[in-house]
Motif scaffolding. Structure first.
Motif, PDB file in Angstrom:
ATOM      1  N   HIS A  64       0.845  -1.200   0.000  1.00 29.70           N
ATOM      2  CA  HIS A  64       0.000   0.000   0.000  1.00 29.70           C
ATOM      3  C   HIS A  64       0.876   1.245   0.000  1.00 29.70           C
ATOM      4  O   HIS A  64       2.074   1.170   0.256  1.00 29.70           O
ATOM      5  N   HIS A 119      -7.063  -1.851   4.608  1.00 27.74           N
ATOM      6  CA  HIS A 119      -6.334  -0.827   5.378  1.00 27.74           C
ATOM      7  C   HIS A 119      -6.576   0.572   4.796  1.00 27.74           C
ATOM      8  O   HIS A 119      -7.025   1.470   5.502  1.00 27.74           O
ATOM      9  N   ASP A 133       0.041  -3.710   6.086  1.00 21.72           N
ATOM     10  CA  ASP A 133      -0.836  -3.248   7.167  1.00 21.72           C
ATOM     11  C   ASP A 133      -2.247  -3.712   6.827  1.00 21.72           C
ATOM     12  O   ASP A 133      -2.629  -3.704   5.661  1.00 21.72           O
ATOM     13  N   ASP A 142       1.896   4.695  10.765  1.00 22.24           N
ATOM     14  CA  ASP A 142       1.099   5.678  10.024  1.00 22.24           C
ATOM     15  C   ASP A 142      -0.040   6.265  10.854  1.00 22.24           C
ATOM     16  O   ASP A 142      -0.746   7.146  10.401  1.00 22.24           O
TER      17      ASP A 142
HETATM   18 ZN   LIG Z   1      -0.153   1.768   6.410  1.00 22.69          ZN
END
Ligand SMILES: [Zn+2]
Ligand SMILES: [Zn+2]
Length: 346
Positions: free
Chosen positions: A35, A90, A111, A327
């Motif tokens: 991602h 995510h 993630d 993040d």
């Molecule tokens: Zn992330």
């Protein structure tokens, strides 16, 4: 037992028979990207492969790159390894990487979040022999409320501020978190103003067919309307001249870390909303168990805690030393928190 299909090299996670990297932190020839958050998707690789809905996000964040999009579930073969990408739930375009080689299956999940939301394809468990997982919120204290409850709280806070003639400033990561917050806002409360960094990503989401309520830039809002408005901005905008123009506003931060006592105060904001784009503790355990994997490798977050827990369940578990960050924190507060191993700022 055959040799490990994925190992850590100085450049990043490496699929040995496939000869490609997954979310590498140093420039490589072939990178499969889970991602587009900054710590997973870095610039400088010669060729990128990512899930099709994430291609335009990658381009908007990294500029012109040599990138191929793969539909979720579609298979390609690299040096004898069958590679496919599966939804991670995510952010827009997030994917788990499934690798099959000589009958053995490994999945690197990047993630992920198990609760479905309106801004990306929901997480799908993928059966495998070895599962590589994150553990950002890998402590039993982390248990999320259903997102609708958080959205109701946000809308209530916004309406109460508007009734008192104060703008509402809501801080959250400009890619993913901001769009998820937007998807739950009630436009009847007033104008929704977005910081430029958020608005750029909103456009990418809309172009990908994700519905978001209408949003405006601050210059488009008459001064008399500012006090009824909600403002979505990245945490880095806190305290900036751009934010100060909203006058006597109320501010809030949306992150999984807001569940920790003291996190809101350390941020110096009026409200904390516990909204995360990562799995909570029950979510991590549920996701891991759904893979059926006998072996689990933990990449970032509370590695030691999750590894110990999995070992106690009779699984083969260990950690990988990676350079992935956090993040949910983006630019502050995380280093002060306990038990966050290897947290850094994306
Ligand atoms: Zn992330
Ligand atoms: Zn991560």
């Amino acid at each position: 037992m055959s040799a490990d299909m994925v190992i850590v090299r100085k450049e990043g996670l490496y699929c040995v028979p496939g000869q490609f990297y997954i979310d590498p932190w140093r420039p490589v020839e072939r990178a499969v990207i889970t991602h587009a958050h900054g710590d997973h998707a870095r610039g400088g690789h010669q060729h990128y492969l990512t899930a099709a809905p994430g291609v335009n996000v990658m381009k908007s964040r990294l500029g012109p790159i040599n990138i191929t999009g793969l539909a979720y579930g579609e298979q390609v073969v690299h040096n004898g390894v069958t590679v496919s990408l599966h939804p991670a739930g995510h952010v827009l375009g997030s994917a788990q990487v499934r690798m099959e080689y000589r009958g053995e299956v490994w999945v690197a999940s990047g993630d992920y979040k198990v609760e479905a939301d309106r801004t990306c394809t929901p997480f799908e468990p993928v059966r495998c022999d070895t599962f590589i997982t994150e553990s950002t919120f890998g402590l039993p204290i982390y248990r999320w409320q259903p997102e609708q409850q958080i959205f109701d709280d946000v809308n209530e806070w916004w309406a109460a501020n508007a009734a008192q003639g104060r703008a509402s400033v809501l801080l959250g990561y400009s890619f993913g978190k901001a769009q998820r917050l937007l998807s739950g806002l009630d436009p009847a409360n007033g104008p929704i103003i977005c910081h430029g960094a958020v608005q750029t990503l909103n456009q990418v989401y809309r172009d990908e067919g994700v519905w978001l309520p209408s949003t405006v830039m601050v210059a488009d809002v008459p001064k008399s309307e500012i006090s009824r408005s909600i403002v979505l901005a990245p945490p880095s905008a806190a305290g900036s001249p751009w934010i100060k123009r909203f006058g006597d506003y109320s501010d809030a931060f949306a992150s999984g870390w807001m569940q920790l006592r003291g996190a809101r105060r350390r941020r110096g904001v009026d409200r904390g909303f516990v909204l995360s784009d990562h799995a909570d503790w029950p979510g991590l355990l549920e996701a891991i168990s759904a893979t059926g994997a006998q072996r689990v490798i933990v990449t970032h977050g509370s590695i030691a805690v999750l590894v110990r827990w999995l070992q106690a369940q009779g699984l083969q578990a260990s950690g990988f030393d990676t350079e992935y960050g956090d993040d949910e924190a983006e630019d502050a507060s995380a280093p002060a928190l306990p038990a966050v191993e290897g947290a850094e700022h994306a």
